[in-house]
Structure formats: C-alpha cells, structure tokens
Design a protein around this motif. Structure first.
Motif, short mmCIF file in Angstrom:
data_model
loop_
_atom_site.label_atom_id
_atom_site.label_comp_id
_atom_site.label_asym_id
_atom_site.label_seq_id
_atom_site.Cartn_x
_atom_site.Cartn_y
_atom_site.Cartn_z
N HIS B 89 0.79 -1.23 0.00
CA HIS B 89 0.00 0.00 0.00
C HIS B 89 0.82 1.28 0.00
O HIS B 89 0.26 2.36 -0.09
CB HIS B 89 -0.97 0.00 1.18
N VAL B 90 2.14 1.16 0.14
CA VAL B 90 2.99 2.36 0.05
C VAL B 90 4.07 2.09 -0.98
O VAL B 90 4.78 1.09 -0.89
CB VAL B 90 3.65 2.69 1.42
N LYS B 101 2.25 9.43 0.97
CA LYS B 101 2.15 9.85 2.37
C LYS B 101 1.33 11.13 2.50
O LYS B 101 0.55 11.30 3.45
CB LYS B 101 3.55 10.08 2.95
N MET B 102 1.52 12.03 1.52
CA MET B 102 0.77 13.28 1.57
C MET B 102 -0.72 13.01 1.30
O MET B 102 -1.59 13.57 1.96
CB MET B 102 1.33 14.27 0.53
N ALA B 103 -0.95 12.12 0.36
CA ALA B 103 -2.35 11.77 0.07
C ALA B 103 -3.00 11.10 1.28
O ALA B 103 -4.20 11.22 1.50
CB ALA B 103 -2.41 10.85 -1.14
N ALA B 104 -2.16 10.43 2.06
CA ALA B 104 -2.67 9.68 3.22
C ALA B 104 -3.12 10.59 4.35
O ALA B 104 -3.73 10.12 5.32
CB ALA B 104 -1.62 8.70 3.72
N LYS B 121 -20.00 0.95 8.98
CA LYS B 121 -19.48 2.08 8.19
C LYS B 121 -18.40 1.60 7.24
O LYS B 121 -18.33 2.04 6.10
CB LYS B 121 -18.92 3.16 9.12
N PHE B 122 -17.57 0.67 7.75
CA PHE B 122 -16.49 0.17 6.90
C PHE B 122 -17.05 -0.59 5.71
O PHE B 122 -16.63 -0.40 4.58
CB PHE B 122 -15.56 -0.74 7.71
N GLU B 123 -18.02 -1.45 5.98
CA GLU B 123 -18.63 -2.23 4.90
C GLU B 123 -19.28 -1.32 3.87
O GLU B 123 -19.24 -1.58 2.67
CB GLU B 123 -19.66 -3.23 5.46
N ALA B 124 -19.91 -0.24 4.35
CA ALA B 124 -20.58 0.69 3.44
C ALA B 124 -19.57 1.41 2.55
O ALA B 124 -19.87 1.78 1.43
CB ALA B 124 -21.40 1.69 4.23
N LYS B 125 -18.37 1.59 3.09
CA LYS B 125 -17.36 2.36 2.35
C LYS B 125 -16.35 1.46 1.64
O LYS B 125 -15.48 1.93 0.92
CB LYS B 125 -16.63 3.28 3.33
N ARG B 126 -16.49 0.16 1.84
CA ARG B 126 -15.49 -0.78 1.33
C ARG B 126 -15.28 -0.64 -0.18
O ARG B 126 -14.14 -0.68 -0.66
CB ARG B 126 -15.94 -2.21 1.64
N LEU B 127 -16.36 -0.48 -0.91
CA LEU B 127 -16.24 -0.38 -2.37
C LEU B 127 -15.42 0.85 -2.76
O LEU B 127 -14.53 0.76 -3.61
CB LEU B 127 -17.63 -0.34 -3.01
N ASP B 128 -15.71 1.99 -2.14
CA ASP B 128 -14.96 3.22 -2.45
C ASP B 128 -13.48 3.04 -2.17
O ASP B 128 -12.62 3.38 -2.98
CB ASP B 128 -15.47 4.38 -1.57
N LEU B 129 -13.19 2.49 -0.99
CA LEU B 129 -11.80 2.30 -0.58
C LEU B 129 -11.08 1.36 -1.54
O LEU B 129 -9.96 1.62 -1.97
CB LEU B 129 -11.74 1.75 0.85
N ALA B 130 -11.77 0.29 -1.91
CA ALA B 130 -11.18 -0.68 -2.83
C ALA B 130 -10.94 -0.04 -4.19
O ALA B 130 -9.88 -0.24 -4.80
CB ALA B 130 -12.08 -1.89 -2.97
N LYS B 131 -11.89 0.75 -4.63
CA LYS B 131 -11.75 1.39 -5.94
C LYS B 131 -10.52 2.30 -5.98
O LYS B 131 -9.84 2.36 -7.00
CB LYS B 131 -13.01 2.20 -6.26
N HIS B 132 -10.26 2.99 -4.87
CA HIS B 132 -9.07 3.84 -4.81
C HIS B 132 -7.81 3.01 -5.05
O HIS B 132 -6.95 3.38 -5.83
CB HIS B 132 -8.96 4.53 -3.44
N ALA B 139 -2.90 2.46 -12.28
CA ALA B 139 -2.14 3.60 -12.78
C ALA B 139 -0.64 3.35 -12.75
O ALA B 139 0.07 3.76 -13.66
CB ALA B 139 -2.48 4.85 -11.96
N ASN B 140 -0.17 2.65 -11.73
CA ASN B 140 1.29 2.43 -11.67
C ASN B 140 1.67 1.03 -12.13
O ASN B 140 2.76 0.53 -11.81
CB ASN B 140 1.84 2.74 -10.27
N ASN B 141 0.80 0.42 -12.92
CA ASN B 141 1.06 -0.90 -13.50
C ASN B 141 1.39 -1.93 -12.42
O ASN B 141 2.32 -2.73 -12.55
CB ASN B 141 2.21 -0.81 -14.52
N SER B 142 0.63 -1.90 -11.35
CA SER B 142 0.77 -2.85 -10.24
C SER B 142 2.20 -2.90 -9.70
O SER B 142 2.74 -3.97 -9.44
CB SER B 142 0.35 -4.26 -10.67
N LEU B 143 2.78 -1.73 -9.56
CA LEU B 143 4.17 -1.63 -9.14
C LEU B 143 4.44 -2.37 -7.83
O LEU B 143 5.45 -3.07 -7.69
CB LEU B 143 4.57 -0.16 -8.99
N GLU B 144 3.52 -2.24 -6.86
CA GLU B 144 3.78 -2.86 -5.56
C GLU B 144 3.74 -4.38 -5.64
O GLU B 144 4.37 -5.05 -4.84
CB GLU B 144 2.80 -2.35 -4.51
#
Lengths: 155, 198
Positions: B89-90, B101-104, B121-132, B139-144
């Motif tokens: 994730h980083v 880190k700044m985005a975080a 609340k987490f379940e309700a937001k899970r899709l948004d978080l996953a989409k990010h 975008a970074n071609n799965s760099l991590e």
C-alpha cells in the motif's frame, strides 16, 4: 422392603449397564472414518495436493456436476461476490475461455429461466468440488451405466 | 497587515546580514550536524509510520483489513515470506512514497471524524476504498506487486496451465496488469455488482 430393593436396583442398574458398555466397546475398533480412538488426539493428516491441471474430467453419470480441475483456495463466494463467476459467467467466458455455467443455473424453482444465476445455484461448491490425490476413505462399488449395459447385452 | 510585513522584513534583514556572534565554523559544521539530525529524524518518523504495527494501531485497520489478510497466502505460507501492509500500500520509491504519504493525510481526517469506525461504516465504504486502491495499482502498472513478483523471473512452466496462459499472453503484452485479475488477493472483495473481475 420390596420398594427399597426396586429402588436400589433402579439406581444401580444403569451404572452397571454403562460400565458394561464402556468395557465392551473397544475404542480402537470403532467403525468410523476417524481412524483412531475418540479419546486420543492424533496428528492431522497432511493436506492433500489438489488437482490443478485444468483438464476436464470424465463424468461418472450424465447428471454429475463436473468436478473443478483447478485450485480454488480462498475463492470468495458470499453476498458480495462470487469469484467463480469472474471466469465462468456468461459474459466472461470469451476472455477466460473457461466453460460457461449451463442454462440450468439460470433456472428458478418454477422452471423459469432468469437473467442471472438463480440464488439456489449461487454457491458453486455445493455441487462442484475440486479433486485431491488421496486414497478413498470408504470402498465404492459404483459401476458406470455403459458397463452395466455392456454386460447385459453380453448375456 | 502592516505589522506582518514588518515582522517579515525584520526576519529577512536578519537573514541577509552576516552573523555577528557565531563563527563561520560553528555555523557550517553546526548546520551540517543539525541537517543530519533533522534528516535522520525525518526518515525515522517516515519509516515508523511505514510499519504494520503502526497501521494496525488503529482498530479500523486491525479489525477489518488485517484480519482478512491473515487468512491469505500473503500472510502465512510454506516459505514464511510475507507482505506487510506498506509492502503493497505504500510505494517503495522515495518520490512516490512521499506523494502517497501526503495523500494519506486524508486518512487522518477519516480517523478524526470516524468515517469507518464501525464495521457497518467500513462495509458501506469498502467499495470506495477498494476502488481507490484498484485505480492506484492500475495507474502504476501494479508496481507494488512487481516489487516482489518480477515478470521477467516468472517461470511459466512452474505455473498452472491456466496461469501460464494468461501470464504469457495478456500480462506479457501489457494488455492487463496484475490487479485486473487479482483483485481481492489479500482482502475480502466489496460488492462487485457491475465491476469486471477479470
């Protein structure tokens, strides 16, 4: 007096029966799949290798749900998603080249064909299972219908 | 306003004038040492926030995503090599790491206002978080992923026929990237209705 004898017998008899049963039942000779005594902790058998060669297997009878010829570790099938459908759904098969789920999976209990997978067919591994390289736990005398017919015609 | 300008000007003049009380040696060597201390402290703090212990010090992470990770091969496997939160994730490279880190800092906002402080609340937001995260990986071609799973070192003959087929075609051509097929590899998936899994 008689009352007292009956009462004491009623108290003692079950104990005698239990004791007799415990003595007669040899825990090592129990007919179970456990393979050991109930009261003994044994080492868990090693996790068998799953067939993962993507080769479709023979169905033993026409209605048999085909077995899964690949590993399905950690595949998520729940309210949120069904990982199997990533490849086996109607729309995914062109890309994945996996076998599409058959029309029966769209059928509801009234025999109507629906647009999406019927809820009663949603949980894939209720019927479809992977195969592992292990010895059969119990003997199986299943005979293929073709062989039965062959033997009948021979007679 | 004029007071502010006055303060600014006073600081500016002080900086422009040569030092009266301190020697040149003190200022250069002292500045150098102070620089080392500052940089060291900065990096130490950066690395401290880049550990799993730090991530799961918040119950939002510990109770939800970390518990899910624990059941996967990225946590426990035959060889004992594992990925911790920041491994995926980083970004590992400095510039991208600082950008992430700044985005975080938005996560601090989320923590402060409790946007996911309950399971619901987490379940309700899970899709948004996953989409990010999917968007970031795309975008970074799965760099991590590729920090460990190097494409050039993949031995297709050691992969299952299905994996070898996809890795030698779609992945090799750059048509697809890891995350396109491997969504939900380390955490449970959100409701995937309308989202392409492959």
């Amino acid at each position: 007096m008689l009352k007292r004898i009956v009462f004491s017998l009623a108290l003692v008899l079950p104990m005698v029966i239990i004791a007799a049963n415990t003595a007669s039942a040899d825990p090592d000779k129990l007919a179970t799949l456990r393979g050991s005594a109930l009261n003994k902790e044994v080492k868990a058998p090693p996790i068998p290798k799953v067939y993962n060669d993507d080769k479709r297997q023979v169905r033993s009878y026409p209605e048999q749900p085909p077995t899964i010829p690949h590993a399905i570790n950690n595949y998520q099938i729940d309210l949120n998603t069904n990982r199997c459908m990533f490849c086996h759904s109607r729309k995914a098969v062109q890309e994945s080249q996996a076998p599409a789920i058959s029309i029966t999976h769209y059928m509801d209990r009234d025999g109507q064909f629906r647009a999406a997978v019927s809820p009663r067919r949603y949980f894939c591994n209720q019927c479809h299972v992977g195969q592992t390289k292990v010895k059969d736990l119990v003997p199986n005398d299943f005979v293929d219908i073709d062989r039965i017919l062959q033997e009948k015609t021979k007679k | 306003m004029s007071k502010l300008i006055d303060i600014y000007l006073r600081i500016y003049r002080a900086l422009r004038r040569p030092s009266v009380h301190f020697s040149l040696g003190f200022l250069t060597i002292g500045g150098f040492v102070a620089g080392i201390i500052f940089w060291g402290a900065f990096n130490t703090a950066l690395e401290l926030t880049n550990t799993e212990t730090f991530c799961i010090s918040c119950h939002e992470m510990e109770d939800n995503v970390f518990q899910e990770l624990k059941t996967t091969i990225h946590y426990s496997n035959r060889s004992g090599v594992r990925a911790t939160c920041p491994d995926c994730h980083v970004p590992h490279e400095w510039t991208n790491k600082i950008a992430r880190k700044m985005a975080a800092t938005k996560e601090l906002y989320g923590k402060f206002f409790g946007t996911i402080n309950t399971r619901e609340k987490f379940e309700a937001k899970r899709l948004d978080l996953a989409k990010h995260e999917w968007a970031r990986f795309k975008a970074n071609n799965s760099l991590e992923c590729r920090n460990c799973h190097e494409f050039d070192n993949m031995d297709f003959t050691r992969q299952s026929p299905r994996a070898a087929k996809f890795h030698s075609s779609s992945l090799a051509s750059g048509d697809k990237t890891c995350i396109d097929c491997h969504k939900g590899i380390a955490h449970k998936l959100p409701n995937m209705k309308g989202i392409k899994g492959l």
